[in-house]
Write a protein that holds these residues in place. Structure first.
Motif, PDB file in Angstrom:
ATOM      1  N   ILE A 109       4.991  66.131  52.537  1.00 17.03           N
ATOM      2  CA  ILE A 109       6.177  65.279  52.424  1.00 17.03           C
ATOM      3  C   ILE A 109       6.443  64.953  50.959  1.00 17.03           C
ATOM      4  CG2 ILE A 109       7.100  62.984  52.962  1.00 17.03           C
ATOM      5  CD1 ILE A 109       5.593  63.179  55.659  1.00 17.03           C
ATOM      6  N   SER A 110       5.381  64.683  50.205  1.00 15.82           N
ATOM      7  CA  SER A 110       5.541  64.414  48.776  1.00 15.82           C
ATOM      8  C   SER A 110       6.123  65.628  48.056  1.00 15.82           C
ATOM      9  CB  SER A 110       4.191  64.036  48.172  1.00 15.82           C
ATOM     10  OG  SER A 110       4.287  63.878  46.775  1.00 15.82           O
ATOM     11  N   TYR A 111       5.638  66.809  48.418  1.00 10.54           N
ATOM     12  CA  TYR A 111       6.178  68.037  47.821  1.00 10.54           C
ATOM     13  C   TYR A 111       7.646  68.210  48.178  1.00 10.54           C
ATOM     14  CZ  TYR A 111       6.791  73.064  46.945  1.00 10.54           C
ATOM     15  OH  TYR A 111       7.248  74.279  46.504  1.00 10.54           O
ATOM     16  N   ALA A 112       7.997  67.871  49.413  1.00 10.13           N
ATOM     17  CA  ALA A 112       9.393  67.949  49.835  1.00 10.13           C
ATOM     18  C   ALA A 112      10.267  67.036  48.988  1.00 10.13           C
ATOM     19  CB  ALA A 112       9.513  67.584  51.312  1.00 10.13           C
ATOM     20  N   VAL A 113       9.801  65.810  48.750  1.00 10.20           N
ATOM     21  CA  VAL A 113      10.563  64.886  47.911  1.00 10.20           C
ATOM     22  C   VAL A 113      10.730  65.466  46.506  1.00 10.20           C
ATOM     23  CG1 VAL A 113      10.555  62.594  46.837  1.00 10.20           C
ATOM     24  CG2 VAL A 113       9.919  62.849  49.242  1.00 10.20           C
ATOM     25  N   GLY A 114       9.664  66.102  45.999  1.00 11.17           N
ATOM     26  CA  GLY A 114       9.764  66.760  44.703  1.00 11.17           C
ATOM     27  C   GLY A 114      10.829  67.841  44.686  1.00 11.17           C
ATOM     28  N   CYS A 115      10.928  68.590  45.774  1.00  7.70           N
ATOM     29  CA  CYS A 115      11.964  69.629  45.865  1.00  7.70           C
ATOM     30  C   CYS A 115      13.352  69.013  46.022  1.00  7.70           C
ATOM     31  CB  CYS A 115      11.662  70.566  47.030  1.00  7.70           C
ATOM     32  SG  CYS A 115      10.236  71.653  46.766  1.00  7.70           S
ATOM     33  N   ILE A 116      13.448  67.916  46.745  1.00  2.00           N
ATOM     34  CA  ILE A 116      14.734  67.224  46.907  1.00  2.00           C
ATOM     35  C   ILE A 116      15.254  66.738  45.558  1.00  2.00           C
ATOM     36  CG2 ILE A 116      15.838  65.170  47.891  1.00  2.00           C
ATOM     37  CD1 ILE A 116      13.932  65.523  50.321  1.00  2.00           C
ATOM     38  N   PHE A 117      14.358  66.307  44.685  1.00  2.00           N
ATOM     39  CA  PHE A 117      14.763  65.843  43.360  1.00  2.00           C
ATOM     40  C   PHE A 117      14.858  66.968  42.341  1.00  2.00           C
ATOM     41  CE2 PHE A 117      13.283  61.439  44.518  1.00  2.00           C
ATOM     42  CZ  PHE A 117      14.518  60.825  44.305  1.00  2.00           C
ATOM     43  N   GLY A 118      14.309  68.137  42.646  1.00  2.00           N
ATOM     44  CA  GLY A 118      14.352  69.248  41.709  1.00  2.00           C
ATOM     45  C   GLY A 118      13.131  69.344  40.812  1.00  2.00           C
ATOM     46  N   ARG A 119      12.124  68.494  41.038  1.00  2.00           N
ATOM     47  CA  ARG A 119      10.885  68.645  40.273  1.00  2.00           C
ATOM     48  C   ARG A 119      10.248  69.993  40.582  1.00  2.00           C
ATOM     49  NH1 ARG A 119       7.146  65.820  37.398  1.00  2.00           N
ATOM     50  NH2 ARG A 119       4.933  66.252  37.718  1.00  2.00           N
ATOM     51  N   TYR A 120      10.316  70.389  41.839  1.00  2.00           N
ATOM     52  CA  TYR A 120       9.841  71.696  42.285  1.00  2.00           C
ATOM     53  C   TYR A 120      10.995  72.472  42.884  1.00  2.00           C
ATOM     54  CZ  TYR A 120       5.472  69.088  41.973  1.00  2.00           C
ATOM     55  OH  TYR A 120       4.443  68.298  41.530  1.00  2.00           O
ATOM     56  N   SER A 121      10.811  73.755  42.986  1.00  2.06           N
ATOM     57  CA  SER A 121      11.806  74.633  43.603  1.00  2.06           C
ATOM     58  C   SER A 121      11.096  75.648  44.484  1.00  2.06           C
ATOM     59  CB  SER A 121      12.620  75.362  42.523  1.00  2.06           C
ATOM     60  OG  SER A 121      13.408  76.397  43.097  1.00  2.06           O
ATOM     61  N   LEU A 122      11.675  75.962  45.607  1.00  4.62           N
ATOM     62  CA  LEU A 122      11.113  77.007  46.464  1.00  4.62           C
ATOM     63  C   LEU A 122      11.272  78.384  45.839  1.00  4.62           C
ATOM     64  CD1 LEU A 122      12.264  75.796  50.018  1.00  4.62           C
ATOM     65  CD2 LEU A 122      10.046  75.476  48.901  1.00  4.62           C
ATOM     66  N   ASP A 123      12.006  78.464  44.729  1.00  6.73           N
ATOM     67  CA  ASP A 123      12.254  79.752  44.080  1.00  6.73           C
ATOM     68  C   ASP A 123      11.518  79.907  42.751  1.00  6.73           C
ATOM     69  OD1 ASP A 123      14.346  80.478  46.055  1.00  6.73           O
ATOM     70  OD2 ASP A 123      15.410  78.800  45.121  1.00  6.73           O
ATOM     71  N   VAL A 124      10.811  78.859  42.307  1.00 10.35           N
ATOM     72  CA  VAL A 124      10.144  78.878  41.009  1.00 10.35           C
ATOM     73  C   VAL A 124       8.711  78.384  41.184  1.00 10.35           C
ATOM     74  CG1 VAL A 124      10.121  77.877  38.689  1.00 10.35           C
ATOM     75  CG2 VAL A 124      12.297  78.493  39.750  1.00 10.35           C
ATOM     76  N   ASP A 125       7.766  79.065  40.571  1.00  7.10           N
ATOM     77  CA  ASP A 125       6.378  78.625  40.627  1.00  7.10           C
ATOM     78  C   ASP A 125       6.182  77.394  39.746  1.00  7.10           C
ATOM     79  OD1 ASP A 125       5.716  80.642  42.329  1.00  7.10           O
ATOM     80  OD2 ASP A 125       4.784  81.925  40.818  1.00  7.10           O
ATOM     81  N   GLY A 126       5.391  76.450  40.228  1.00  2.72           N
ATOM     82  CA  GLY A 126       5.040  75.286  39.428  1.00  2.72           C
ATOM     83  C   GLY A 126       6.203  74.347  39.221  1.00  2.72           C
ATOM     84  N   LEU A 127       6.161  73.609  38.120  1.00  4.67           N
ATOM     85  CA  LEU A 127       7.215  72.651  37.818  1.00  4.67           C
ATOM     86  C   LEU A 127       8.521  73.377  37.512  1.00  4.67           C
ATOM     87  CD1 LEU A 127       5.490  70.022  35.485  1.00  4.67           C
ATOM     88  CD2 LEU A 127       6.250  69.686  37.833  1.00  4.67           C
ATOM     89  N   ALA A 128       9.582  72.952  38.185  1.00  2.00           N
ATOM     90  CA  ALA A 128      10.901  73.480  37.881  1.00  2.00           C
ATOM     91  C   ALA A 128      11.627  72.573  36.895  1.00  2.00           C
ATOM     92  CB  ALA A 128      11.732  73.619  39.160  1.00  2.00           C
ATOM     93  N   TYR A 129      11.327  71.261  36.976  1.00  2.00           N
ATOM     94  CA  TYR A 129      11.963  70.336  36.046  1.00  2.00           C
ATOM     95  C   TYR A 129      11.094  69.103  35.855  1.00  2.00           C
ATOM     96  CZ  TYR A 129      15.190  67.250  33.706  1.00  2.00           C
ATOM     97  OH  TYR A 129      15.765  66.415  32.788  1.00  2.00           O
ATOM     98  N   ALA A 130      10.755  68.827  34.604  1.00  2.00           N
ATOM     99  CA  ALA A 130      10.046  67.591  34.257  1.00  2.00           C
ATOM    100  C   ALA A 130      10.531  67.128  32.895  1.00  2.00           C
ATOM    101  CB  ALA A 130       8.537  67.807  34.263  1.00  2.00           C
ATOM    102  N   GLY A 131      11.855  67.008  32.769  1.00  2.00           N
ATOM    103  CA  GLY A 131      12.478  66.597  31.523  1.00  2.00           C
ATOM    104  C   GLY A 131      13.115  67.761  30.801  1.00  2.00           C
TER     105      GLY A 131
END
Length: 625
Positions: free
Chosen positions: A398-420
């Motif tokens: 669920i935490s990972y899902a929230v990260g994807c909802i905010f764009g911190r993670y992406s199902l299309d990119v390995d690792g962090l997709a956005y952290a600033g």
């Protein structure tokens, strides 16, 4: 301890301990202290002394009876005999009366570990709040990973660098949580002085910064755990480190992770504060057969790999790629099947780690000739990687899902997709993150980007829509679905009541998703991702969500007051109306605080960390527990 070494040496040279009873720490009611009773002969004699060790018998009621038993039974396994010169062969002359002849031989014949892997204390910043951050707090682009030297770090222009700082009991790899401000070769730390010009910081052993090492936790409650650290780290006192040559690193790591190293350390320093001097004095023996050493090193390399895979399976690792349900459950139709695959993999890794550690122990027990004194078995508690855990792993999903909802993670990119930095929408195709960085967490789906709706979309994106209801039911059952609840009800209740507590605990009370909350009536809640915060975020939260929700709740209250528009039983209607009125009163008071902050258009600096930035909004954010 070190400060009493002179006293121990004087006792050994000028006197004799004739009898000693070492009580268990809780040997007296109402006190937990290390204590012993002893008799001394005030002359140097060659007679043996008799010792009784009660450390395995907890409680004051056991101390007297067990002592009397050992007096009667000369073969009791907690009764020992030793001569004073016995201790002189152990560095620091500890009164380690239980040390066997073969242990003493190891100290006499072994190479001191410090000759092969010199241990060093790291820096003391004198102001950790200023100079340290958990890695997830700052902008990823400001972090210098994998630097090979101070020169490379300085030329990188980065401000933050990985920092070994000890942490919880863990072996082989991990506890990579912190960063230190070493911008421009540590200019700010190296020049930290008080008003009288006295240097406050202590950045010692700088020639070892960024070198590959073996690190350990300085203070432990019960156990010792060493970890292999790659190049790129600085280190402090709590994460003191040893620096072997590359060809010795695996063998030394294996020895420090073995049962023998901990037993030797308990002799050198029973306070379990593992100082560099204690590590330096450990006796290192090598096998006569090159094949045995090669096998030990191979096992150590595999243990490090297993521990790294485990560490990187959780989003608190900077090398996290994606959630284990999607890595090890790739291609599964249901989340239950994905979890089963992850469980099988994790349990296999756990047992492999245990088998490797036990084989390493067997080899070292043979090398040190301690087969009559030690066994190689490793308990579950001594294996420091994770088994699968359905409740923990669903919450982490669920935490990972929230990260994807905010764009911190992406199902299309390995690792962090956005952290600033610059937000790149091209990184998101399978699942599109929220556009305005505000996710309402309310007791009904008042908005199209409601947290439960977005989470449902995410589960569908990961596992398809065919089994969506089944997947949501399995998640809800894991979270404790109540009688009469739908899966969506349970998931909503989790987000409203428990998600934020879990998040703050996972991120060590430095949350990156901030819960704007009106209070205990939970009239209004919304999550915002700290790294996507902008000056107008609070203003948009107020106008687009808070005021709109207030209008909707007012309309709902009017409807409940009108008996012609309400078909529910009157008692139920009154309860719902009372709840709405409490929430509206709370929201009205909350809006005054939010309005004030919205008008200020507050800026935040990620380099300041969560504690400083969170405090700017503490009147409108949920308290960190």
């Amino acid at each position: 301890i070190k400060s009493y070494e002179w006293l121990r040496k004087q006792i050994i040279s000028d006197a004799q301990i004739t009898t000693l009873v070492q009580l268990e720490y809780s040997g007296f009611d109402g006190a937990t202290v290390p204590i012993c009773t002893f008799t001394l002969r005030n002359a140097n004699a060659s007679d043996v002394g008799t010792y009784i060790r009660l450390s395995d018998f907890r409680g004051s009621e056991n101390q007297g009876p067990k002592t009397l038993e050992a007096i009667e039974d000369t073969n009791a396994d907690y009764r020992f005999t030793a001569r004073g010169r016995h201790y002189a062969n152990i560095p620091g002359s500890p009164i380690a009366y239980w040390a066997s002849r073969n242990v003493i031989r190891a100290f006499e014949e072994g190479t001191r570990l410090g000759e092969i892997a010199p241990p060093r204390q790291g820096m003391a910043t004198s102001d950790n709040d200023r100079f340290l951050r958990l890695w997830h707090e700052v902008k990823e682009t400001d972090v210098g990973f994998d630097m090979a030297s101070r020169t490379e770090a300085k030329e990188s222009g980065c401000r933050w660098f990985p920092y070994n700082k000890g942490g919880e009991f863990r072996k082989w790899y991990g506890n990579n949580d912190y960063l230190v401000n070493w911008e421009n070769d540590g200019e700010e730390i190296r020049n930290l002085r008080n008003e009288k010009g006295k240097l406050l910081s202590r950045p010692q052993n700088m020639d070892c910064y960024f070198l590959p090492s073996i690190t350990w936790t300085f203070v432990s409650s019960s156990r010792f755990g060493a970890r292999s650290s790659p190049e790129g780290f600085l280190f402090d006192v709590g994460g003191s480190s040893a620096f072997p040559d590359e060809e010795d690193k695996l063998y030394v790591t294996a020895f420090l992770c073995s049962k023998l190293a901990f037993e030797f350390l308990k002799m050198l320093n029973p306070t379990l504060n593992f100082q560099v001097g204690n590590i330096r004095d450990l006796p290192l023996l090598f096998p006569s057969s090159p094949d045995v050493r090669s096998r030990i090193e191979s096992l150590a390399a595999e243990c490090i790999d297993i521990a790294k895979r485990d560490w990187d399976s959780f989003e608190t690792s900077w090398d996290f790629v994606r959630h284990p349900f999607l890595v090890y459950g790739a291609g599964a139709d249901t989340i239950e099947e994905a979890y089963a695959r992850w469980e099988k993999f994790a349990d296999g890794e756990f047992e492999r780690m245990r088998a490797n550690e036990e084989e390493i122990n067997r080899h070292f027990i043979d090398i040190y000739r301690l087969g009559d004194e030690m066994t190689p078995e490793v308990s579950d508690d001594d294996v420091t990687i994770n088994r699968a855990d359905r409740d923990r792993d669903v919450r982490s999903f669920i935490s990972y899902a929230v990260g994807c909802i905010f764009g911190r993670y992406s199902l299309d990119v390995d690792g962090l997709a956005y952290a600033g930095g610059e937000f790149e929408w091209d990184n998101y195709e399978t699942f599109i993150p929220d556009t305005d960085n505000i996710i309402p967490v309310l007791d009904d789906a008042y908005f199209p980007n409601d947290i439960v709706r977005r989470f449902t979309e995410f589960v569908g994106a990961c596992f398809g829509k065919k089994h969506l209801d089944k997947n949501l039911d399995w998640i809800a059952e894991t979270l404790g679905k109540r009688s009469g609840e739908t899966a969506a009800d349970t998931i909503r209740r989790y987000f409203i009541n428990d998600f934020y507590r879990d998040h703050t605990q996972t991120y060590k009370k430095r949350p990156i998703y901030w819960m704007f909350s009106s209070g205990k009536q939970k009239g209004f809640n919304a999550l915002v991702y700290m790294h996507r915060y902008q000056r107008d975020t609070v203003a948009r939260l107020r106008t687009k969500y808070l005021l709109e929700l207030e209008s909707r709740l007012q309309a709902a209250a009017r409807s409940l007051r009108d008996p012609e528009t309400s078909s529910a039983p009157r008692g139920q209607t009154l309860r719902e109306l009372e709840k709405l009125e409490r929430q509206l009163a709370e929201i009205k008071e909350y809006d005054e605080k939010v309005h004030h902050l919205a008008d200020r258009m507050i800026e935040i600096d990620l380099d300041d960390g969560v504690a400083v930035n969170y405090a700017k909004f503490e009147d409108v954010l949920e308290a960190i527990r």
